[in-house]
Write a protein that holds these residues in place. Structure first.
Motif, mmCIF file in Angstrom:
data_model
loop_
_atom_site.group_PDB
_atom_site.id
_atom_site.type_symbol
_atom_site.label_atom_id
_atom_site.label_comp_id
_atom_site.label_asym_id
_atom_site.label_seq_id
_atom_site.Cartn_x
_atom_site.Cartn_y
_atom_site.Cartn_z
ATOM 1 N N SER C 46 0.847 -1.187 0.000
ATOM 2 C CA SER C 46 0.000 0.000 0.000
ATOM 3 C C SER C 46 0.883 1.238 0.000
ATOM 4 O O SER C 46 1.919 1.301 0.649
ATOM 5 N N GLU C 47 0.450 2.217 -0.783
ATOM 6 C CA GLU C 47 1.207 3.457 -0.869
ATOM 7 C C GLU C 47 0.731 4.380 0.238
ATOM 8 O O GLU C 47 -0.439 4.366 0.599
ATOM 9 N N PRO C 48 1.632 5.234 0.725
ATOM 10 C CA PRO C 48 1.228 6.123 1.811
ATOM 11 C C PRO C 48 0.221 7.173 1.318
ATOM 12 O O PRO C 48 0.121 7.446 0.123
ATOM 13 N N VAL C 49 -0.497 7.741 2.273
ATOM 14 C CA VAL C 49 -1.447 8.812 1.978
ATOM 15 C C VAL C 49 -0.722 9.930 1.223
ATOM 16 O O VAL C 49 0.361 10.351 1.596
ATOM 17 N N ARG C 50 -1.345 10.378 0.148
ATOM 18 C CA ARG C 50 -0.757 11.492 -0.612
ATOM 19 C C ARG C 50 -0.998 12.794 0.150
ATOM 20 O O ARG C 50 -1.897 12.895 0.979
ATOM 21 N N ARG C 51 -0.225 13.805 -0.192
ATOM 22 C CA ARG C 51 -0.301 15.087 0.524
ATOM 23 C C ARG C 51 -0.497 16.240 -0.451
ATOM 24 O O ARG C 51 0.050 16.256 -1.554
ATOM 25 N N MET C 52 -1.295 17.219 -0.022
ATOM 26 C CA MET C 52 -1.413 18.489 -0.740
ATOM 27 C C MET C 52 -0.183 19.333 -0.414
ATOM 28 O O MET C 52 0.527 19.048 0.553
ATOM 29 N N PRO C 53 0.053 20.399 -1.166
ATOM 30 C CA PRO C 53 1.198 21.279 -0.858
ATOM 31 C C PRO C 53 1.178 21.800 0.582
ATOM 32 O O PRO C 53 2.240 22.002 1.172
ATOM 33 N N ASP C 54 -0.021 21.970 1.157
ATOM 34 C CA ASP C 54 -0.065 22.489 2.528
ATOM 35 C C ASP C 54 0.080 21.389 3.572
ATOM 36 O O ASP C 54 -0.079 21.647 4.773
ATOM 37 N N GLY C 55 0.344 20.182 3.129
ATOM 38 C CA GLY C 55 0.567 19.093 4.072
ATOM 39 C C GLY C 55 -0.677 18.306 4.434
ATOM 40 O O GLY C 55 -0.594 17.222 5.019
ATOM 41 N N LYS C 56 -1.846 18.830 4.082
ATOM 42 C CA LYS C 56 -3.080 18.097 4.375
ATOM 43 C C LYS C 56 -3.176 16.876 3.458
ATOM 44 O O LYS C 56 -2.608 16.871 2.370
ATOM 45 N N PRO C 57 -3.909 15.855 3.887
ATOM 46 C CA PRO C 57 -4.062 14.695 3.005
ATOM 47 C C PRO C 57 -4.669 15.082 1.658
ATOM 48 O O PRO C 57 -5.542 15.947 1.592
ATOM 49 N N ASP C 58 -4.174 14.441 0.621
ATOM 50 C CA ASP C 58 -4.708 14.639 -0.720
ATOM 51 C C ASP C 58 -5.690 13.513 -0.981
ATOM 52 O O ASP C 58 -5.300 12.378 -1.257
#
Lengths: 137, 290, 296
Positions: C46-58
């Protein structure tokens, strides 16, 4: 695609289709069709309507009296077919088939089908309903 | 002090500004359009400082609505109160092929029932963009999304990715977008032939190709242009231009659920008195509809 | 032979059973069977949770709930002719049954009668409401434009969730999808929705909500392809206490040559294509006529 690969794909697709709940089935089918009115229809495709949550296959059925009645067969949703790469021209006019299902309560030539036999080959053994007797965990 | 230096700069830079304006107009970019917008000093100042998204593109986001009545008749003959309308079609009239014009006249005569929107069917593109209902535009790296108050229709415009599956068409078509300088350009294809351009019966085939251009004229105005290519229906391509205005009085969309409201009004969808909301002060609900 | 087989394939897939096997394990976001073949089934690493530029989950992308048939019932239910059996998604109360008030339990049972099929708003192709929009078996696209989470449902509707802690709409403004306001608590997106009009059903069997409904949802990213979705419903008109459902939302992807990319929404023109409503109305009218006849 060779025949073996195709049968694997067909089985795979069928499993996937069985596993995925019907797309947006938005009403109680129990209401519309009659469990006590099973039908078995032999006919030829006249047209197909690609819709959601149901695609409809229309077939001309010749009765014992020689009269031809066009039946509307309610099947699964078009978007799942499209997602599997199927094209509009894949079930051409004139294709002979045998369909089994249940007629609409109102007695019109409308049926919800769960089994179709194409070229003598029954594609659906038994009914999906018996397969789903037990609720899934 | 500051004023003096500004005046001096204006005198010196005025010529440079003129040259720049000419160059930009010739370049045909969005800035050219901005400079040729109706002149009010406040508007020009606003136009020079367009709101921009994080990626530097003009920020189209927010709640917008076309002026009332455009959606009645693009050619401006049908109007709400019988007053003289105006055509938003470049050249005034839509260049129909003769048989298609006859069909338009049939549609027009039968519009009370034949208009797909009279059945609450989806309006298609571009008609969805100039209904008398607001919509909200959102911009992300890969999409521009437009959500419409009208029956909660939406458009998802792909900035990357693929065209839709071939051979199938949709009520709202398939939209691929890109930026051309400061103008957002959208190619709309795969629309079925079931939608009209307006309530006057103007129609198209299922082979239409619409090209939309969204240009932020100032912070509160988008110039919305559509070029229609559909050789089955028209003798040449044609174009409309409509301003979209920011709904500064709105912070969120509400709902207009066309079919639900119609069925409630006609009694086809009956009230459930135990679960449905009753406004305070309204008479106590009865036991259902007709 | 080749052509006939291809035709057989089509027809096979057309026969989607309405009492389908509802095996959640099948509904992975790895594209459907029949596409590419190679990278199908199983999750792999499983791939880790992606992130938005502000660090919040994508959370952006296309998703489908693995819902154990929630659109046909939130509790465990046996199959009923063409209405599928359901596995149950209620996680609280612990007995996994919805805590109905007496009047509501009676109404819920009545809603399963054939003549009530017409009363399910989704039979009319009306919007599904909240939380039902999240588990009608149609995929949806989640977008994260600045200041918002936006959900676009293939079954043509949307939800707009502002993240600016604004107050809710005035009490007398009532909507099918309610009025949602969201915020992040760590990596969890929490959404509170009020201002419902009380017109929606929770599913085909007729689980009930009223105008008093208040929903708190949690979108908890598990990895790049999975979100755990929880919804807690408080409705003092219908229930004796709040209750919670839970199910995974799975990213829908397709193999495109060498890469795996998000699948794209298609279109559901439910109202435009509605061929069933008239039949359901006939069943309802017939039942009503029979009842009136009896009362004479």
């Amino acid at each position: 695609m060779n025949v073996i690969a195709k049968s694997v794909v067909a089985a795979g697709v069928l499993t996937w289709m069985l596993a995925a709940a019907p797309l947006g089935a938005h009403h109680s089918f129990t209401a519309e069709f009659d469990e006590n009115k099973p039908v078995k229809l032999t006919g030829k495709v006249t047209s197909m309507k690609w819709g959601n949550p149901h695609a409809w296959i229309y077939i001309d059925v010749t009765g014992p009296d020689g009269k031809v009645v066009n039946w509307a067969l309610e099947t699964g949703n078009a978007n799942q077919l499209i997602r599997n790469g199927w094209k509009k021209e894949d079930l051409p006019v004139g294709t002979p088939l045998v369909a089994e299902g249940w007629q609409a309560r109102n007695g019109t030539p409308t049926a919800n089908v769960n089994s179709i036999t194409l070229n003598g080959r029954r594609l659906f053994a038994g009914t999906s309903n018996t397969n789903a007797q037990q609720p899934q965990q | 002090m500051a004023n003096k230096s500004i005046i001096r700069k204006a005198g010196f830079g005025g010529g440079a500004v003129l040259i720049l304006a000419v160059v930009l107009c010739l370049g045909g970019a969005g800035w050219g359009a901005v400079w040729s917008a109706p002149a009010q000093s406040a508007a020009q100042t606003g136009a020079r400082t367009l709101p921009r998204a994080a990626d530097g593109k003009p920020d189209l986001q927010g709640i917008w609505q076309a002026e009332s009545g455009v959606g009645l008749d693009l050619e401006g003959r049908l109007t709400k109160n019988g007053a003289a309308g105006r055509s938003v079609v470049e050249g005034g009239t839509i260049p129909y092929r003769p048989e298609a014009l006859a069909k338009r006249q049939e549609n027009l005569a039968a519009r009370q029932t034949a208009d797909p929107m009279a059945s609450c069917f989806m309006p298609g593109v571009p008609r969805i963009m100039y209904l008398d209902y607001p919509f909200q535009i959102f911009q992300t790296a890969e999409h521009v999304a437009i959500t419409f108050e009208w029956s909660q229709v939406f458009r998802l415009i792909y900035l990357k990715g693929k065209p839709g599956p071939s051979g199938f068409d949709f009520w709202m078509g398939h939209s691929m977008g890109r930026w051309d300088g400061d103008t957002f350009v959208v190619d709309v294809t795969a629309q079925n032939d079931r939608t009209w351009f307006d309530a006057a019966g103007n129609h198209h085939s299922d082979s239409g190709h619409m090209v939309e251009r969204y240009t932020l004229v100032d912070a509160d105005t988008i110039r919305y242009e559509v070029t229609v290519e559909d050789p089955k229906t028209f003798t040449r391509s044609w174009k409309i231009s409509i301003p979209l205005h920011r709904r500064k009085d709105m912070t969120r969309l509400l709902e207009f659920q066309c079919q639900a409201e119609a069925e409630e009004a006609s009694g086809l969808f009956e009230r459930d008195p135990r679960t449905w909301y009753t406004p305070k002060g309204a008479p106590a609900p009865g036991g259902g509809g007709r | 032979m080749k052509r006939a087989f291809r035709r057989a394939l089509i027809v096979t897939m057309l026969v989607v059973p309405f009492a389908a096997l509802l095996a959640p394990a099948q509904q992975r976001g790895r594209g459907g069977a029949g596409r590419g073949g190679a990278a199908r089934g199983g999750r792999g690493a499983s791939e880790p949770v992606r992130r938005m530029p502000d660090g919040k989950p994508d959370l952006t992308g296309m998703y489908l709930a693995s819902s154990s048939g929630a659109n046909y019932g939130l509790e465990q239910n046996p199959r009923d002719f063409l209405t599928p059996g359901t596995g149950g998604v209620v996680v609280d109360p612990p007995d996994r049954r919805l805590p109905y008030q007496e009047w509501a339990r009676a109404e819920r049972i009545e809603r399963e009668l054939p003549e009530r099929g017409y009363d399910d708003p989704t039979a009319h192709c009306f919007v599904a409401g909240v939380p039902r929009s999240m588990y009608t078996p149609s995929p949806y696209q989640i977008l994260q434009p600045p200041g918002y989470v936006v959900m676009l449902f293939e079954r043509m509707s949307w939800r707009i969730i502002p993240l600016d802690n604004r107050p809710h709409l005035p009490d007398n403004v009532r909507l099918w999808q309610g009025d949602s306001v969201g915020h992040w608590e760590g990596d969890t997106l929490v959404v509170e929705t009020t201002n419902f009009n009380g017109k929606a059903w929770l599913n085909e069997r007729g689980d009930i909500v009223s105008h008093a409904q208040h929903v708190v949802e949690e979108f908890i990213p598990v990895d790049a392809n999975t979100i755990t979705y929880r919804a807690t419903v408080t409705d003092p008109v219908v229930y004796t206490r709040p209750w919670t459902i839970q199910m995974p939302l799975n990213r829908r992807t397709v193999q495109d040559g060498d890469t795996r990319r998000d699948d794209q929404l298609l279109e559901v023109a439910c109202h435009e294509d509605n061929g069933d409503l008239q039949h359901l109305k006939e069943v309802k009218d017939a039942a009503r006529a029979a009842k009136q006849e009896k009362e004479k």
